[in-house]
Motif scaffolding. Sequence first.
Motif, PDB file in Angstrom:
ATOM      1  N   ARG A 137       9.057   9.482   5.872  1.00  0.00           N
ATOM      2  CA  ARG A 137       8.790  10.898   6.098  1.00  0.00           C
ATOM      3  C   ARG A 137       7.952  11.091   7.360  1.00  0.00           C
ATOM      4  O   ARG A 137       8.108  12.070   8.075  1.00  0.00           O
ATOM      5  CB  ARG A 137       8.032  11.460   4.888  1.00  0.00           C
ATOM      6  N   MET A 193      18.471  16.176   1.914  1.00  0.00           N
ATOM      7  CA  MET A 193      17.593  16.979   2.756  1.00  0.00           C
ATOM      8  C   MET A 193      18.282  17.237   4.095  1.00  0.00           C
ATOM      9  O   MET A 193      18.697  16.295   4.766  1.00  0.00           O
ATOM     10  CB  MET A 193      16.287  16.225   2.996  1.00  0.00           C
ATOM     11  N   ALA A 220      18.017  11.564   9.863  1.00  0.00           N
ATOM     12  CA  ALA A 220      17.323  11.195  11.103  1.00  0.00           C
ATOM     13  C   ALA A 220      15.972  10.543  10.804  1.00  0.00           C
ATOM     14  O   ALA A 220      15.547   9.629  11.514  1.00  0.00           O
ATOM     15  CB  ALA A 220      17.127  12.417  11.980  1.00  0.00           C
ATOM     16  N   PHE A 221      15.313  10.991   9.736  1.00  0.00           N
ATOM     17  CA  PHE A 221      14.020  10.387   9.383  1.00  0.00           C
ATOM     18  C   PHE A 221      14.214   8.916   9.029  1.00  0.00           C
ATOM     19  O   PHE A 221      13.388   8.069   9.354  1.00  0.00           O
ATOM     20  CB  PHE A 221      13.389  11.128   8.194  1.00  0.00           C
ATOM     21  N   TYR A 246       9.750  18.563  -3.276  1.00  0.00           N
ATOM     22  CA  TYR A 246      10.916  19.202  -2.684  1.00  0.00           C
ATOM     23  C   TYR A 246      10.834  19.095  -1.176  1.00  0.00           C
ATOM     24  O   TYR A 246       9.886  19.575  -0.564  1.00  0.00           O
ATOM     25  CB  TYR A 246      10.952  20.664  -3.108  1.00  0.00           C
ATOM     26  N   ALA A 247      11.828  18.438  -0.586  1.00  0.00           N
ATOM     27  CA  ALA A 247      11.834  18.276   0.865  1.00  0.00           C
ATOM     28  C   ALA A 247      12.938  19.107   1.486  1.00  0.00           C
ATOM     29  O   ALA A 247      13.309  18.904   2.628  1.00  0.00           O
ATOM     30  CB  ALA A 247      12.018  16.809   1.220  1.00  0.00           C
ATOM     31  N   GLY A 248      13.492  20.034   0.736  1.00  0.00           N
ATOM     32  CA  GLY A 248      14.573  20.851   1.279  1.00  0.00           C
ATOM     33  C   GLY A 248      15.936  20.405   0.779  1.00  0.00           C
ATOM     34  O   GLY A 248      16.951  21.028   1.069  1.00  0.00           O
TER      35      GLY A 248
END
Lengths: 459, 205
Positions: A37, A79, A84-85, A405-407
């Motif tokens: 993250r 997410m 990309a993360f 919740y990360a989206g």
Amino acid sequence: MTGERTLFDKLWDSHVVAELPGGSALVAIDRVFLHERTGAAALNSLAEAGRKVADPSRVFAVTDHIVDTRPGRTDQTLMPGGQAFITETRAAAKAAGITLFDVNDPDQGIVHVISPELGIVLPGCTLIAPDSHTCTQGAFGALAWGIGSSEAEHAMATGTLRLSKPKAMRVRFTGRLNKGITPKDMILTLLAQYGAAGGKGHAVEFAGEAVLALDMEGRMTLCNMATEFSAMSGFIAPDQQTFDYLEGRRYAPEGTQWRQALASWQELGSDAGAVFDQEIEIDASSITPMVSWGTNPGQTIGIDAVVPDDAEAAPLDYIGLARGQAIKGVPIDAAFIGSCTNSRLSDLRRAAALLQGREIADGVKAICVPGSSRVKREAEAEGLDLIFENAGFEWRESGCSMCFYAGGESFAAGSRVISTTNRNFESRQGPNVRTHIASPETVVASAIAGMIADPGELI
Amino acid sequence: MAEPFTILTSLPMPLIRDNIDTDQIIPSREMKSTGKTSLADGLFAGWRYKEIGGREPDPEFVMNDPAYADSTVILGGANFGSGSSREHAVWALAEYGFRAVIAQSFAPIFAGNCVRNGILPAMLDSAAITAVERSGAPVTIDLQARTISIASGQSWTFPIEEEAKAMLLEGLDAIDLSLKLADNISTWQDADRSARPWIYLGVNT
Ligand code: SF4
């Protein structure tokens, strides 16, 4: 001047590299653990500034926070932009020469679950991660705490952090827990009695008969929520159980070094005459199953209690409960077992023991996410996955998953979830999701009943 | 490296609620960038926009009040910046243009992150915060003198650690400061390596 020191003094003193003007100190950091993250941001920013990781052999990274937990996962994650993360952390870890436990690595899992499994955290060490629940690892007699990304960069570049020493607090759980009462109920009791700010400015040593009686996994659950108590960290003096747990783990010392380490670790306890800035004592035999009613972890009551008469309006409004309302019997939409608080093998075993031969209530969405890939394998070897699945739980790959919740994936907006996680903040588990935190036993009992329930009635 | 912080005058944007946590400052779902930038749009997203994930400003929220469009100071409540240690909260504040937060108290990780990104976390008691809010006028923050004053002449002193103050005043980078002690660090590590060889994984495997 007695010279008697607390465990915290010993951990602190043994890492002071230099005193700094203004009363702070340059403190040596033994281990750094990153996750996907924020890992890429920290490593890339370091590289952009033309700096290097001083000792890559003591820096680790894992993909746990936003990685998909549905079976057959890849770098794809629900997410938006999440992939990309993962790919950037992978590239940055490689460039920096640090060890990464990648998406499908057999050692992958939630950072605070795998670090002990691999023997990365050790008694007497300092360990930091850009994650507030790093205090979980204090269970091993380490000084482990969460930091921001800039501090992670600082620690990687210099092997140190600049810190002001917090005060020392001891929380003693005397006596014994009653049957079916868990470390989660212990820490929630502390939070309920002393509030979510009770440990502010302090490093907290957990001690007492009921703490020493816990196994290492239970101790981790207890230390996990020291951050919810606003403490800098929480830790427990190491003992034979600690040493037995660590012996033979991949990054733990071996041979002569193991014996040398043991001799040094045996000194790690508060001296009998050591003085704490604050002491709290809780009678373990008075603890009952606990459930949060509000939107901070201090807003917690016993399973047989009612929402307090002086409860604030805002959290009540969000959570949809009334003053004086019994917590037991509140209907739930979902149940979640997972997170760095309660997702280890012993948690899953105890949950499965209650679930065996039972089914969860109609309409309840229930998910179990093992804390690490190793926990998942071990649970499957014992057939626990089948117990969960037969009862109506989904069985996942390991990761943080719906702890936050990360989206990406979440519970339905506005739904009420009983959860073994550590935070019941507004929208923590998804937009307007209402979270009640509790032990795995209470989560299972509630999933079966379709409403918040007392696990004692199942046993 | 951040801009030095010396004296700042701005109309403070009042956001006086207790326990504003980092998830409210920037919700996790808004941390879409893998770096430290492109985060300002997500600042206070849950309050600032009409819908979760949307971008239509909610006129009810103070940040959307044109009076505060140029504010570089936030006036907060107690325990500002609690919750997750995510530094994105501070990066988003900095990118949006905030240089100071005045609050009754701060979560320690958040306050440390502020200093490292050139934002001053200044503590005032609730009476002072109320007085600043009621004045409805700009505040002047003088970091060297550790004072916050309003045009009426009222002035308060705020506490700050010497090191944080020096870093903010000079825009110093903590890593550079610590690397000046590189000799101390290597001397300490040499001694520690013989006392605790098991800590040093690279040389013992
Ligand atoms: S499981 Fe939850 S609390 Fe633990 S590290 Fe992951 S997101 Fe944080």
